[in-house]
Design a protein around this motif. Structure first.
Motif, short mmCIF file in Angstrom:
data_model
loop_
_atom_site.label_atom_id
_atom_site.label_comp_id
_atom_site.label_asym_id
_atom_site.label_seq_id
_atom_site.Cartn_x
_atom_site.Cartn_y
_atom_site.Cartn_z
N UNK A 31 -4.26 7.30 -0.84
CA UNK A 31 -4.98 6.38 -1.72
C UNK A 31 -4.94 4.96 -1.16
N UNK A 32 -6.08 4.28 -1.06
CA UNK A 32 -6.10 2.94 -0.46
C UNK A 32 -5.50 1.85 -1.34
N UNK A 33 -5.05 2.23 -2.53
CA UNK A 33 -4.33 1.28 -3.39
C UNK A 33 -2.99 1.91 -3.79
N UNK A 34 -2.32 2.53 -2.83
CA UNK A 34 -1.05 3.18 -3.09
C UNK A 34 0.03 2.15 -3.43
N UNK A 35 0.95 2.56 -4.27
CA UNK A 35 2.12 1.72 -4.53
C UNK A 35 3.11 1.93 -3.38
N UNK A 36 4.11 1.05 -3.31
CA UNK A 36 5.12 1.19 -2.27
C UNK A 36 5.85 2.53 -2.42
N UNK A 37 6.07 2.94 -3.67
CA UNK A 37 6.73 4.24 -3.92
C UNK A 37 5.89 5.39 -3.40
N UNK A 38 4.57 5.33 -3.66
CA UNK A 38 3.67 6.37 -3.16
C UNK A 38 3.69 6.43 -1.64
N UNK A 39 3.75 5.26 -1.01
CA UNK A 39 3.78 5.23 0.45
C UNK A 39 5.03 5.92 0.99
N UNK A 40 6.16 5.65 0.35
CA UNK A 40 7.41 6.27 0.79
C UNK A 40 7.38 7.78 0.52
N UNK A 41 6.87 8.17 -0.66
CA UNK A 41 6.79 9.60 -0.97
C UNK A 41 5.87 10.34 0.00
N UNK A 42 4.86 9.66 0.51
CA UNK A 42 3.91 10.31 1.42
C UNK A 42 4.58 10.70 2.74
N UNK A 43 5.75 10.14 3.01
CA UNK A 43 6.48 10.54 4.20
C UNK A 43 6.89 12.01 4.15
N UNK A 48 -2.65 12.57 7.15
CA UNK A 48 -3.01 12.28 8.54
C UNK A 48 -2.16 11.17 9.15
N UNK A 49 -1.25 10.59 8.37
CA UNK A 49 -0.36 9.54 8.87
C UNK A 49 1.09 10.00 8.99
N UNK A 50 1.44 11.14 8.42
CA UNK A 50 2.85 11.53 8.35
C UNK A 50 3.52 11.57 9.72
N UNK A 103 2.25 2.00 9.57
CA UNK A 103 1.57 3.24 9.16
C UNK A 103 2.01 3.67 7.76
N UNK A 104 3.24 3.35 7.38
CA UNK A 104 3.73 3.75 6.06
C UNK A 104 3.06 2.97 4.95
N UNK A 105 3.00 1.65 5.09
CA UNK A 105 2.58 0.79 3.98
C UNK A 105 1.16 0.24 4.13
N UNK A 106 0.41 0.71 5.12
CA UNK A 106 -0.93 0.17 5.36
C UNK A 106 -1.94 0.57 4.29
N UNK A 107 -1.61 1.53 3.44
CA UNK A 107 -2.57 1.95 2.41
C UNK A 107 -2.28 1.32 1.05
N UNK A 108 -1.46 0.29 1.01
CA UNK A 108 -1.21 -0.38 -0.27
C UNK A 108 -2.43 -1.20 -0.71
N UNK A 109 -3.16 -1.74 0.27
CA UNK A 109 -4.38 -2.49 0.00
C UNK A 109 -5.01 -2.84 1.34
N UNK A 110 -6.22 -3.35 1.31
CA UNK A 110 -6.87 -3.80 2.55
C UNK A 110 -6.07 -4.94 3.17
#
Length: 365
Positions: A31-43, A48-50, A103-110
């Protein structure tokens, strides 16, 4: 434990803003507006970034272990001859860690995406400088030691580092001192011309690499007769050079996913291979440098330029400060037009019905 946690949803390329698109990658977007928690969970889920994250995060700890080993076991702070190696190992820790965080936190916002990759570029340019510092100390062929080129080598490499960071940041946002109007996003080079933007980044990182390796290329490919430093270490240098060129090839060509879009979205796309080859190249480079340092130490202490704080740790610290200044300058336009950034790029709604492209959402930052 992870089975009890709801992992973030992933999207296709048509469901995320253009700024997040990757060439020939069709699915697996976060999600392009992911929270920091979502970014960490996506690990801990396959996106395509894992693997982009883990292929740099884990090696950063390996290089940190090497750094600690050198500092503690070789009494680095008491022996100025090891200072260039310490600088190099610090840069080897910084660049993969900065990349994995980007790569982890780049989807928090533009805005976060641009800022994250600014620091990624800064880490890479500092690694380039670290390479130049150790090459100057341990790798120069005998016949070039103490030459005019040798004495100018580190100052030019430091300048290249600043140019590298500036060009790489420019490739995303353009010149930071320009006064952007309401169409600020459309004026960004990456938005206007993605191919031009990618070309600028390739040039930004290729030129410092080629300059830094001039003494090594001469030593292993061109030098003949006496003074060529032809020893067993050259095999490790060959490995490093081969992997470095393979790394650049993968970054520039987007192979293999360009041949079969959608087939390598999660595993095997070029950026993952680019990371792996880059880390392996750095490993062989480190091994070669350590071997040159040990085998050539008596001769270098007698004949080479004395290693001082100024031409090792000092120049590295100065470039860290100047690189941070460059990054901050390029960040300022991102904070000067937050409303525009929101309108142009935030088009994915956090809650969407299955099978529907998410709609626009009013962002929080």
């Amino acid at each position: 434990m992870l089975s009890l946690i709801k992992l973030p949803r992933v999207f296709t390329i048509n469901q995320v803003p253009k700024v997040f698109h990757e060439d020939s990658i069709i699915s697996g977007y976060r999600h392009p507006r992911s929270s920091a928690t979502d970014c960490v969970l996506s690990l801990f889920q396959l996106t395509n970034e894992t693997l982009n994250i883990w292929t740099h995060f884990l090696p950063s700890w390996y290089f940190l272990w090497k750094l600690v080993t050198v500092v503690l076991m070789q009494s680095a702070w008491q022996d100025s001859f090891t200072w260039p190696l310490v600088v190099f190992l610090v840069s080897c820790c910084i660049y993969p860690l900065a990349s994995s965080c980007a790569h982890t936190f780049s989807t928090m916002s533009v805005r976060a995406r641009h800022i994250c990759f600014f620091f990624d570029y800064g880490g890479l340019s500092l690694y380039s400088l670290g390479s130049a510092i150790v090459f100057s100390a341990y790798v120069f062929p005998d016949k070039w030691v103490n030459s005019v080129f040798h004495r100018c080598y580190i100052p030019v490499a430091a300048l290249n580092t600043l140019i590298c960071t500036s060009l790489a940041c420019y490739s995303r946002l353009g010149l930071p001192f320009l006064q952007y109007n309401r169409d600020i996003v459309k004026r960004f080079p990456e938005y206007q011309s993605p191919k031009f933007s990618k070309t600028v980044r390739i040039v930004a990182f290729t030129f410092p690499y080629l300059f830094d390796n001039i003494p090594l290329f001469y030593r292993v490919f061109l030098c003949v007769r006496e003074g060529c430093t032809d020893n067993d270490t050259n095999i490790l240098h060959y490995n490093h050079i081969a992997l470095a060129f393979l790394t650049g090839f993968l970054f520039a060509t987007h192979l293999p996913e360009r041949l079969a879009p959608g087939s390598f979205d999660y595993i095997g796309h070029s950026h993952q291979l680019f990371h792996v080859c880059g880390i392996l190249g750095t490993h062989f480079q480190m091994k070669a440098i350590e071997q040159d340092m040990l085998t050539r130490r008596p001769w270098l202490l007698t004949h080479s330029i004395p290693i001082t704080f100024a031409n090792s740790v000092g120049v590295a610290l100065l470039c860290v400060v100047l690189n941070l200044a460059i990054i901050i300058m390029h960040c300022l336009p991102l904070f000067s037009a937050p409303v525009c950034l929101q309108k142009k790029h935030n088009k994915v709604q956090r809650k969407a019905h299955p099978g529907e492209a998410p709609a626009a959402k009013s962002p929080a930052s």
